[in-house]
Design a protein around this motif. Structure first.
Motif, PDB file in Angstrom:
ATOM      1  N   VAL B 245      -4.137 -43.084 -97.261  1.00  0.00           N
ATOM      2  CA  VAL B 245      -3.480 -42.281 -96.221  1.00  0.00           C
ATOM      3  C   VAL B 245      -2.696 -41.134 -96.842  1.00  0.00           C
ATOM      4  O   VAL B 245      -2.810 -39.975 -96.423  1.00  0.00           O
ATOM      5  CB  VAL B 245      -2.532 -43.154 -95.361  1.00  0.00           C
ATOM      6  N   MET B 246      -1.905 -41.440 -97.861  1.00  0.00           N
ATOM      7  CA  MET B 246      -1.105 -40.396 -98.518  1.00  0.00           C
ATOM      8  C   MET B 246      -1.981 -39.260 -99.009  1.00  0.00           C
ATOM      9  O   MET B 246      -1.651 -38.090 -98.853  1.00  0.00           O
ATOM     10  CB  MET B 246      -0.368 -40.989 -99.717  1.00  0.00           C
ATOM     11  N   THR B 247      -3.112 -39.630 -99.602  1.00  0.00           N
ATOM     12  CA  THR B 247      -3.990 -38.605-100.156  1.00  0.00           C
ATOM     13  C   THR B 247      -4.609 -37.752 -99.046  1.00  0.00           C
ATOM     14  O   THR B 247      -4.699 -36.525 -99.169  1.00  0.00           O
ATOM     15  CB  THR B 247      -5.081 -39.269-101.021  1.00  0.00           C
ATOM     16  N   VAL B 248      -4.995 -38.409 -97.956  1.00  0.00           N
ATOM     17  CA  VAL B 248      -5.559 -37.668 -96.824  1.00  0.00           C
ATOM     18  C   VAL B 248      -4.548 -36.648 -96.292  1.00  0.00           C
ATOM     19  O   VAL B 248      -4.885 -35.488 -96.034  1.00  0.00           O
ATOM     20  CB  VAL B 248      -5.977 -38.656 -95.699  1.00  0.00           C
ATOM     21  N   ILE B 249      -3.307 -37.089 -96.161  1.00  0.00           N
ATOM     22  CA  ILE B 249      -2.261 -36.204 -95.633  1.00  0.00           C
ATOM     23  C   ILE B 249      -1.996 -35.056 -96.619  1.00  0.00           C
ATOM     24  O   ILE B 249      -1.917 -33.885 -96.238  1.00  0.00           O
ATOM     25  CB  ILE B 249      -0.948 -36.994 -95.382  1.00  0.00           C
ATOM     26  N   GLN B 250      -1.869 -35.410 -97.897  1.00  0.00           N
ATOM     27  CA  GLN B 250      -1.605 -34.384 -98.912  1.00  0.00           C
ATOM     28  C   GLN B 250      -2.733 -33.367 -98.986  1.00  0.00           C
ATOM     29  O   GLN B 250      -2.516 -32.198 -99.251  1.00  0.00           O
ATOM     30  CB  GLN B 250      -1.473 -35.041-100.289  1.00  0.00           C
ATOM     31  N   TYR B 251      -3.933 -33.838 -98.750  1.00  0.00           N
ATOM     32  CA  TYR B 251      -5.103 -32.971 -98.805  1.00  0.00           C
ATOM     33  C   TYR B 251      -5.102 -31.999 -97.633  1.00  0.00           C
ATOM     34  O   TYR B 251      -5.850 -31.028 -97.605  1.00  0.00           O
ATOM     35  CB  TYR B 251      -6.368 -33.843 -98.780  1.00  0.00           C
ATOM     36  N   GLY B 252      -4.248 -32.261 -96.661  1.00  0.00           N
ATOM     37  CA  GLY B 252      -4.137 -31.348 -95.527  1.00  0.00           C
ATOM     38  C   GLY B 252      -5.151 -31.612 -94.425  1.00  0.00           C
ATOM     39  O   GLY B 252      -5.341 -30.780 -93.545  1.00  0.00           O
ATOM     40  N   VAL B 253      -5.810 -32.779 -94.453  1.00  0.00           N
ATOM     41  CA  VAL B 253      -6.722 -33.106 -93.350  1.00  0.00           C
ATOM     42  C   VAL B 253      -5.875 -33.277 -92.087  1.00  0.00           C
ATOM     43  O   VAL B 253      -4.959 -34.097 -92.075  1.00  0.00           O
ATOM     44  CB  VAL B 253      -7.502 -34.417 -93.636  1.00  0.00           C
ATOM     45  N   PRO B 254      -6.149 -32.492 -91.042  1.00  0.00           N
ATOM     46  CA  PRO B 254      -5.285 -32.555 -89.845  1.00  0.00           C
ATOM     47  C   PRO B 254      -5.643 -33.725 -88.933  1.00  0.00           C
ATOM     48  O   PRO B 254      -5.965 -33.537 -87.773  1.00  0.00           O
ATOM     49  CB  PRO B 254      -5.562 -31.214 -89.168  1.00  0.00           C
ATOM     50  N   VAL B 255      -5.571 -34.958 -89.476  1.00  0.00           N
ATOM     51  CA  VAL B 255      -5.892 -36.131 -88.661  1.00  0.00           C
ATOM     52  C   VAL B 255      -5.026 -36.173 -87.419  1.00  0.00           C
ATOM     53  O   VAL B 255      -3.835 -35.888 -87.470  1.00  0.00           O
ATOM     54  CB  VAL B 255      -5.682 -37.459 -89.444  1.00  0.00           C
ATOM     55  N   ALA B 256      -5.647 -36.561 -86.308  1.00  0.00           N
ATOM     56  CA  ALA B 256      -4.906 -36.661 -85.046  1.00  0.00           C
ATOM     57  C   ALA B 256      -4.227 -38.019 -84.931  1.00  0.00           C
ATOM     58  O   ALA B 256      -3.148 -38.143 -84.360  1.00  0.00           O
ATOM     59  CB  ALA B 256      -5.827 -36.435 -83.864  1.00  0.00           C
ATOM     60  N   ARG B 257      -4.887 -39.038 -85.465  1.00  0.00           N
ATOM     61  CA  ARG B 257      -4.301 -40.386 -85.501  1.00  0.00           C
ATOM     62  C   ARG B 257      -4.736 -41.034 -86.806  1.00  0.00           C
ATOM     63  O   ARG B 257      -5.871 -40.852 -87.243  1.00  0.00           O
ATOM     64  CB  ARG B 257      -4.820 -41.280 -84.381  1.00  0.00           C
ATOM     65  N   ILE B 258      -3.844 -41.809 -87.397  1.00  0.00           N
ATOM     66  CA  ILE B 258      -4.228 -42.614 -88.553  1.00  0.00           C
ATOM     67  C   ILE B 258      -3.368 -43.872 -88.533  1.00  0.00           C
ATOM     68  O   ILE B 258      -2.175 -43.855 -88.809  1.00  0.00           O
ATOM     69  CB  ILE B 258      -4.149 -41.810 -89.878  1.00  0.00           C
ATOM     70  N   GLU B 259      -4.003 -44.960 -88.117  1.00  0.00           N
ATOM     71  CA  GLU B 259      -3.286 -46.201 -87.816  1.00  0.00           C
ATOM     72  C   GLU B 259      -3.703 -47.310 -88.774  1.00  0.00           C
ATOM     73  O   GLU B 259      -4.891 -47.440 -89.098  1.00  0.00           O
ATOM     74  CB  GLU B 259      -3.634 -46.645 -86.388  1.00  0.00           C
ATOM     75  N   LEU B 260      -2.733 -48.084 -89.188  1.00  0.00           N
ATOM     76  CA  LEU B 260      -3.008 -49.245 -90.037  1.00  0.00           C
ATOM     77  C   LEU B 260      -2.858 -50.538 -89.226  1.00  0.00           C
ATOM     78  O   LEU B 260      -1.876 -50.692 -88.489  1.00  0.00           O
ATOM     79  CB  LEU B 260      -2.016 -49.273 -91.207  1.00  0.00           C
ATOM     80  N   LEU B 261      -3.803 -51.433 -89.348  1.00  0.00           N
ATOM     81  CA  LEU B 261      -3.649 -52.802 -88.836  1.00  0.00           C
ATOM     82  C   LEU B 261      -3.686 -53.731 -90.041  1.00  0.00           C
ATOM     83  O   LEU B 261      -4.603 -53.622 -90.869  1.00  0.00           O
ATOM     84  CB  LEU B 261      -4.793 -53.186 -87.891  1.00  0.00           C
ATOM     85  N   ASP B 262      -2.703 -54.604 -90.166  1.00  0.00           N
ATOM     86  CA  ASP B 262      -2.785 -55.551 -91.281  1.00  0.00           C
ATOM     87  C   ASP B 262      -3.774 -56.671 -90.917  1.00  0.00           C
ATOM     88  O   ASP B 262      -4.279 -56.717 -89.793  1.00  0.00           O
ATOM     89  CB  ASP B 262      -1.393 -56.062 -91.684  1.00  0.00           C
ATOM     90  N   GLU B 263      -4.035 -57.566 -91.880  1.00  0.00           N
ATOM     91  CA  GLU B 263      -5.107 -58.538 -91.657  1.00  0.00           C
ATOM     92  C   GLU B 263      -4.841 -59.411 -90.431  1.00  0.00           C
ATOM     93  O   GLU B 263      -5.744 -59.748 -89.678  1.00  0.00           O
ATOM     94  CB  GLU B 263      -5.319 -59.424 -92.883  1.00  0.00           C
ATOM     95  N   MET B 264      -3.566 -59.766 -90.229  1.00  0.00           N
ATOM     96  CA  MET B 264      -3.252 -60.623 -89.094  1.00  0.00           C
ATOM     97  C   MET B 264      -3.505 -59.886 -87.776  1.00  0.00           C
ATOM     98  O   MET B 264      -3.982 -60.472 -86.799  1.00  0.00           O
ATOM     99  CB  MET B 264      -1.786 -61.082 -89.173  1.00  0.00           C
TER     100      MET B 264
END
Lengths: 468, 468
Positions: B245-264
């Motif tokens: 995620v950090m790399t995507v953001i730093q790369y400047g990709v203008p993601v509209a949503r980026i959500e994490l779900l943990d295993e549970m």
């Protein structure tokens, strides 16, 4: 020079403060007239009101110390950066101590992974961007002048990049500030977003030194885009140019800059920068993104521009050609002055909903001609913000009065169009009556906040609020 | 239920206010117990503190009238939207009058050319987006619940789209509000940017009804993107997912949503929504842009994700498949509850600098396991914000105490990582001690503002500030 209101001076307090601070700060407290006047002087047409002394702190603790001394004696404290504000923000109408922040010029931490940076208020925009370049990062807000980041925060500055990256309010994550009683506060954590209580960050951004002295700023950064492309396009009328802009924005093209120069500005730029542009309304654009992205953006723009009668459309990714065009845009203040050598430039700063922009610029243009005023206009049109640069012979009282009338007329026009008297320059001394006209009773609640946070009115008195 | 502090009641004033308002508003003033309790109830684990009456105004003038009556009698006024806040925001610890805004549900003006809309506070997010769809426009802030826009403004809400479109603070242009003395103010013009005095808009956004009642909101809109593409990707560890995620953001990709779900959370989603996802940390993404743009974005994401060990990467532009995935994300609250039928969900809301996110989530996960708590976690990871949903048997005092300890421990952990105890839910009653811990002396200046704007503390007392 326009006359500025004078406020009552606390002579005894001021002498005592100068004395105490001089003992404490030695030659970092200066009282020479030239230096004092330089610290009252800003890029403005309002007369100089010099402070009684200028002090040069190097740390937050020193700023707190200065404020505590002044608070105890009831003496005004006026923070100072590069002095590039335009509405008498750093004047000292009640005298007092100017706190020159320019020795607090350290970049304290770059958090590349978080895309943020912590700076002292005396760091300038260009200093920061030079420092960041090697890391592939940049700070996007660009008000033209190489202003200090503290000053930019205090005036809620913006500029050519705001259409994409927002203004200072959108790019400050957190502040450290010294409040009127000398307490040092931090307004927020370094998290990217927060719902933790009142937004003290945004309250201090744009408060023009009247609520606290900004001593540390955490700013959001951007990655330098993979590709940058510029474009320009001429139009027969301002109206056509503005319609093209509206459509580009509505279409969702993420333009990084979209600037309008009216015909008089283009003439000035041609003369000043040796260009050969059609002397007609001109849009200048910049696109940031991937190689494919900026190409797509500039193609969409070209299509839309043509629909609205745009012609002589050229686009380039060459750094040299890009910088030639944008240098001309940045030099507009000097180019404008070149239209009337010896004149002083007075800049207006209205901002209206973009649907009203064409009407506002066209009406403003016609009114200036009616009044016999020379006033090239440039606009951050993606935001609905434009500046008329009135070229005035300041020795001619009649002209000065005319300029005053024009500024007032234009501010009222913008307000009548659901706009504001200031998109980015701030209120300072010059726009206080218009703030009152624009927001009416709301200013009473601003005054209540001022009284609550600075009960003795020592922080930059005589600014923003009409009774301060 | 966790016990909420009770504040002293002004019995005489309250009876008089109920009487006066009843005469004025007829059956638009209700005092039935069920209705009152429903208006004290929010999606929260804090005990219900019902108001003494609920009044249903239909205009700003009526809100002003209500506030004036209550101001004169020193009676609390609590604004209410859909009751979906999570920290006891609408409880009435000192009794008083609940002002239900849901009959002020008009969309007053759409300015398509300016990309803004003027709404009353009772308009809900979904209502607005349904209304706008035909015009190719949308309002991006999406906190999950179909909340009222007044409530979302008051709590500075955000949600899954904030990584690209910001939070409510970035999307409110101007407000109309009724202040504590009944004065109606407008905080700003409709211009896209302004430097006109203190930022009263941002001061009211997130003030949780404690500084004024929001009666009209001017919101920024976005054009519906030409193309939308979704993607998902599994990772072996939360740490790898966060690094991607950090790399995507730093790369400047203008993601509209980026959500994490943990295993549970993935397990819960599989059960609840009939999915078959690998039961490992999962990223869900959405890209907005042109056809070519979203394709490019999803390809860059896939490359970066693979570098960090991401696998089972799938992307789709099909509306049906997209909505299946995102519906599962939106149903996480219910899916989470499904892990322990009969339990109540208590949601945490910390937000940390993104560089600390992996550490924070991993530590929070381990601590929950140590304490024997069931707590699936989901995160708006582009912003560093995540929620642990503690599944608690509220009849078990020991478990409740454990949950309390955990919430406190996690808030302190986030604060120690330069983060905040609340990214988007607000302070309400529940987080007041943590606000104090997070911002310390700064809360004293918040209290000064509260005292200046609401000297008799009638606006939603007992919220945000510890001594209120």
């Amino acid at each position: 020079m326009a006359q500025a209101t004078t406020l009552p001076r606390n002579e005894g307090g001021i002498s005592a403060a100068v004395q105490t601070l001089s003992e404490r700060f030695g030659d970092r407290l200066q009282t020479g007239q030239a230096l004092r006047e330089q610290h009252g002087h800003t890029t403005t047409w309002i007369e100089n009101q010099a402070p009684d002394a200028v002090v040069f702190p190097t740390s937050t603790a020193e700023v707190a110390e200065i404020v505590k001394i002044c608070a105890e004696l009831g003496v005004p404290v006026i923070p100072f950066g590069t002095g590039t504000s335009l509405e008498g923000h750093v004047n000292a109408p009640a005298g007092g101590i100017c706190v020159d922040m320019m020795r607090m010029d350290q970049i304290l931490a770059v958090h590349a992974e978080d895309l943020d940076v912590v700076v002292q208020p005396g760091v300038t925009r260009e200093q920061l961007n030079t420092y960041l370049r090697d890391q592939g990062l940049f700070f996007p807000i660009d008000p033209g002048a190489n202003a200090s980041l503290g000053g930019m925060t205090a005036t809620r500055a913006s500029g050519t990049n705001a259409v994409r990256y927002g203004t200072m309010k959108d790019n400050v994550l957190s502040l450290e500030a010294v409040m009127a009683d000398g307490t040092i506060i931090r307004t927020a954590s370094r998290a990217k977003k927060s719902s933790a209580g009142y937004d003290m960050t945004r309250l201090l951004v744009g408060s023009e030194g009247t609520l606290g002295l900004i001593t540390e700023i955490t700013l959001r950064l951007q990655g330098i885009p993979e590709a940058i492309r510029s474009a320009r396009c001429s139009f027969r009328t301002v109206d056509e140019a503005c319609r093209a802009v509206m459509t580009v924005i509505q279409y969702g093209v993420p333009v990084a800059r979209i600037e309008l120069l009216d015909e008089m500005s283009v003439r000035a730029a041609n003369q000043h920068s040796g260009l050969d542009l059609p002397e007609l309304p001109l849009l200048l654009l910049e696109f940031h993104g991937s190689e494919a992205g900026v190409l797509e953006q500039s193609e969409i723009f070209a299509q839309i521009a043509e629909e609205f009668g745009g012609f002589d459309i050229t686009a380039t990714s060459t750094a040299e050609e890009r910088s030639k065009l944008w240098q001309a845009r940045h030099d507009m203040y000097w180019a404008g002055l070149g239209l009337r050598p010896g004149a002083k430039g007075i800049s207006t700063d209205v901002c209206v909903p973009i649907s009203r922009l064409a009407d506002c610029v066209t009406t403003a243009r016609a009114k200036a001609e009616d009044m016999g005023l020379i006033a090239p206009m440039v606009g951050h049109v993606g935001d609905g913000n434009f500046h008329a640069l009135l070229l005035i012979d300041m020795d001619n009282a009649e002209e000065r009065a005319k300029a005053d009338d024009y500024v007032g007329w234009l501010n009222n026009l913008a307000i009548s169009m659901e706009g504001t008297c200031t998109g980015e320059h701030g209120i300072g001394q010059g726009k206080r009556p218009y703030l009152l006209r624009e927001l009416g009773e709301t200013t009473r609640f601003m005054a209540a906040i001022k009284a609550a946070l600075d009960p003795d009115n020592i922080l930059n008195p005589g600014k923003i609020l009409s009774d301060g």
